[in-house]
Write a protein that holds these residues in place. Structure first.
Motif, mmCIF file in Angstrom:
data_model
loop_
_atom_site.group_PDB
_atom_site.id
_atom_site.type_symbol
_atom_site.label_atom_id
_atom_site.label_comp_id
_atom_site.label_asym_id
_atom_site.label_seq_id
_atom_site.Cartn_x
_atom_site.Cartn_y
_atom_site.Cartn_z
ATOM 1 N N GLN A 156 1.500 -1.428 -0.101
ATOM 2 C CA GLN A 156 0.034 0.201 -0.049
ATOM 3 C C GLN A 156 0.803 1.000 -0.390
ATOM 4 O OE1 GLN A 156 -3.014 0.092 -0.245
ATOM 5 N NE2 GLN A 156 -4.031 -1.214 0.936
ATOM 6 N N ARG A 182 -0.004 6.540 3.049
ATOM 7 C CA ARG A 182 -1.011 7.276 3.470
ATOM 8 C C ARG A 182 -1.257 7.337 4.940
ATOM 9 N NH1 ARG A 182 -3.739 10.213 2.759
ATOM 10 N NH2 ARG A 182 -5.145 10.214 1.521
ATOM 11 N N GLY A 183 -1.173 6.447 5.803
ATOM 12 C CA GLY A 183 -1.562 6.318 7.289
ATOM 13 C C GLY A 183 -2.461 5.369 6.516
ATOM 14 N N ILE A 184 -2.134 4.298 6.578
ATOM 15 C CA ILE A 184 -2.790 3.000 6.709
ATOM 16 C C ILE A 184 -2.105 1.997 7.538
ATOM 17 C CG2 ILE A 184 -3.442 0.944 5.092
ATOM 18 C CD1 ILE A 184 -3.255 2.892 2.294
ATOM 19 N N ASP A 216 0.162 1.081 10.715
ATOM 20 C CA ASP A 216 -0.553 1.630 11.701
ATOM 21 C C ASP A 216 0.439 1.417 13.137
ATOM 22 O OD1 ASP A 216 -1.343 -0.994 12.524
ATOM 23 O OD2 ASP A 216 -2.772 -0.627 13.117
ATOM 24 N N PHE A 217 0.813 2.136 14.254
ATOM 25 C CA PHE A 217 1.860 2.029 15.119
ATOM 26 C C PHE A 217 2.072 0.119 15.400
ATOM 27 C CE2 PHE A 217 2.649 1.635 19.369
ATOM 28 C CZ PHE A 217 3.988 1.157 19.911
ATOM 29 N N GLY A 218 0.796 -0.733 15.105
ATOM 30 C CA GLY A 218 0.818 -2.102 15.426
ATOM 31 C C GLY A 218 2.137 -2.903 14.608
ATOM 32 N N LEU A 219 1.766 -2.475 13.372
ATOM 33 C CA LEU A 219 2.820 -3.007 11.865
ATOM 34 C C LEU A 219 3.240 -2.323 12.337
ATOM 35 C CD1 LEU A 219 0.971 -3.877 9.270
ATOM 36 C CD2 LEU A 219 2.216 -2.160 8.935
ATOM 37 N N TRP A 265 -3.043 13.709 11.076
ATOM 38 C CA TRP A 265 -3.119 12.152 10.588
ATOM 39 C C TRP A 265 -5.041 11.030 9.984
ATOM 40 C CZ3 TRP A 265 -0.307 7.814 10.715
ATOM 41 C CH2 TRP A 265 -0.793 6.035 10.947
ATOM 42 N N PRO A 266 -5.433 10.266 8.938
ATOM 43 C CA PRO A 266 -3.465 9.651 8.381
ATOM 44 C C PRO A 266 -2.664 10.703 7.866
ATOM 45 C CG PRO A 266 -6.132 8.989 6.906
ATOM 46 C CD PRO A 266 -5.843 10.726 8.465
ATOM 47 N N TYR A 277 0.563 8.288 15.655
ATOM 48 C CA TYR A 277 -0.769 8.024 16.511
ATOM 49 C C TYR A 277 -1.618 7.681 16.897
ATOM 50 C CZ TYR A 277 2.977 5.337 12.994
ATOM 51 O OH TYR A 277 4.197 4.847 12.564
ATOM 52 N N GLY A 278 -2.195 9.231 17.062
ATOM 53 C CA GLY A 278 -2.756 9.907 18.706
ATOM 54 C C GLY A 278 -2.269 11.057 18.892
#
Lengths: 297, 251
Positions: free
Chosen positions: A57, A60-62, A64-67, A119-120, A91-92
């Motif tokens: 991808q 574009r902000g897809i 996230d922090f976990g990934l 964000w995004p 991320y927040g």
């Protein structure tokens, strides 16, 4: 001193040595290992490459922090050189930043940057960026600085204001971010060499980073030119993604057309070469070291 | 039983919040027909914190996939405020549905969403409508249910809440409307609204102090989503067990 402490110290020493810290962005653990083996002294983990590598991808902000943090952990564990992190917007809010600083610091990152986009976010060289207020970003920088457990976990401020409110605004913001505690400064996507020079001249005593994207908004300069201008950190964020895409596409087209890899075989490493590079000998030796030995009771 | 069948078969559906495979199994084995895998309980269990906005969506979906290894028990997932704008909402909902969500809840808070009453800020209703449309468009399975959670009665008042519910229902933007973050001073007005509108209530048992589920059902709410029940119970049980063990060890 554990690995995390060694990496933080090594990176801080590099950044404040006056020499150029030359970093390539590694999309994954394998490319990080290649960078280390070919002589890079530090590497970067960033959104554009991670979005491409993990999600196929755009940036574009897809992702996230976990990934992003999963990918960072894999990269950090694969190498023995400092890894610096692109923490996007955090991320927040400040509470999210507090958490991410703890997570990245605990996993052994050398430091991270936080940017002032909304964000995004978008890749810094894409159109249509928007930014948060300077006050909100100062608060985020302060949250990051207050959250770190070690002073040598470096915090970099990134501003995307150049594209939105102009060069002077980007420099002013960065100055205020530095005053708020950012150790390193990054003004994203200046469009001319003169503007790059003004950025470097504005921070004579602070390590400043230049971002070299092929076909991006900023003129592509050599490491030597960047260093002469006064930058002490250079990153090359997309080169591995573009090279991998180019070579993979070329190879796969050949395979579809010819049904064989024969024409491309001289552009590959060999089976034994790769096994040696990836550390098969070390893994086998480790297993041998702990081989079961007979015991007489 | 599908989630839609669960909601169709009863006049009041009660759903309990879960945070992992163990708690979801507990809910299933104790006779409930669906679980509410929500940010508050997950953050308490996984991060040891109480701010639901600390979790990222990929962490949520990774835990959900563990939950769904155990079967087809319907799990409604709290996608909070979509973790950004309409674009992020689309991708988050897509990932959660692919990870096994039978229903998705979207709320109208600013990202990052918060649990504490004094930290809640609302987005414009037009932005929430856009997120609901993006969430719906991300669904692959027509059976997946979309829940619109309105958290801003403190900000837009009972009249604003009524208008939002009516707009969402008239335009079929969601399968079900939930109302959350209702404070005691607003409760009577919200409960009175159930005479004319059909919607459910989200109750965080740690934050909110309302009547029993039986009483709430009598008030006319058509669904009750409870969060905090099992994570608080687990913490309490763990503390008790640890204390008992410590006492025995000392003896």
């Amino acid at each position: 001193m554990n690995k995390a402490a060694r990496m933080r110290k090594a990176f801080k020493d590099m950044c404040f040595s006056g020499d150029l810290v030359n970093m390539v962005v590694a999309p994954n653990a394998l490319s990080a290992k290649i960078a280390e083996k070919t002589g890079f002294k530090a590497i970067f983990q960033a959104g554009y490459a991670t979005s491409a590598d993990r999600l196929a991808q755009p940036d574009r902000g897809i992702a996230d922090f976990g990934l992003m943090s999963d990918s960072a952990r894999e990269i950090i564990n694969a190498v023995n050189i400092p890894v610096f992190i692109d923490a996007d917007t955090g991320y927040g809010d400040e509470q999210n930043i507090e958490r991410l600083v703890h997570v990245y610091e605990n996993m052994g990152a050398a430091g991270l940057f936080i940017e002032d986009q909304t964000w995004p976010k978008r890749c810094g060289h894409m159109d249509g960026k928007t930014i948060i207020s300077e006050e909100a970003m100062v608060s985020k920088i302060q949250a990051a600085v207050n959250a770190r457990q070690h002073d040598d976990f470096l915090i970099m401020s990134r501003t995307d204001a150049y594209a939105v409110t102009g060069l002077q605004s980007a420099i002013d913001r960065s100055r205020h971010y530095h005053e708020a505690g950012a150790d390193l400064v990054f003004v994203e996507a200046p469009k001319t060499k003169d503007d790059l020079q003004k950025v470097a001249d504005s921070f004579p005593d602070v390590p400043v980073m230049a971002n070299m994207i092929e076909n991006g908004k900023t003129p592509l300069l050599s490491n030597e030119e960047i260093h002469e201008m006064g930058f002490t950190i250079a990153i090359h964020p997309n080169v591995l993604v573009y090279t991998t895409t180019y070579s993979t596409e070329k190879l796969l087209r050949d395979m579809v057309e010819l049904g064989t890899t024969e024409r491309q075989i001289d552009k590959m490493v060999t089976f034994p070469q790769f096994n040696h590079f990836i550390g098969l000998d070390d893994v086998n030796a480790l297993e041998e070291k702990f081989a079961t030995a007979p015991i007489e009771l | 039983m599908t989630l839609k069948e669960v909601f169709d078969q009863k006049s009041v559906t009660t759903v309990i919040g879960t945070m992992d495979a163990q708690s979801t199994n507990t809910v299933e084995k104790n006779g409930f027909n669906a679980a509410y895998f929500n940010g508050y309980d997950v953050v308490r269990a996984q991060l040891g914190a109480t701010n639901e906005g600390l979790i990222s969506p990929s962490e949520l979906s990774a835990e959900l996939r563990h939950v769904k290894e155990h079967g087809n028990f319907p799990v409604i997932v709290d996608a909070q405020s979509g973790f950004g704008n309409q674009l992020t909402t689309y991708y988050v909902v897509q990932d959660l549905e692919r990870s096994g969500a039978a229903g998705i809840v979207l709320n109208d808070q600013i990202f990052p969403a918060h649990t504490a009453q004094n930290e809640v800020t609302m987005i414009e209703f037009s932005d929430f409508v856009a997120k609901l449309k993006a969430g719906r468009a991300a669904f692959d399975d027509e059976e997946t249910m979309l829940f619109a959670e309105l958290d801003g009665v403190q900000e837009y008042g009972a009249d604003g809440l009524r208008k939002r519910i009516q707009y969402i229902q008239q335009n079929q933007l969601a399968d079900f409307v939930l109302v959350g973050h209702v404070t005691p001073d607003q409760f009577a007005a919200v409960a009175d609204m159930t005479k004319n509108e059909s919607f459910g209530l989200v109750v965080n048992t740690v934050r909110d102090q309302f009547a029993s589920a039986e009483d709430l059902a009598d008030q006319g709410f058509s669904a009750l989503f409870y969060t905090g029940v099992l994570s608080a119970a687990r913490q309490s049980a763990e503390e008790q067990a640890a204390q008992q063990f410590l006492t025995k060890a000392e003896v």
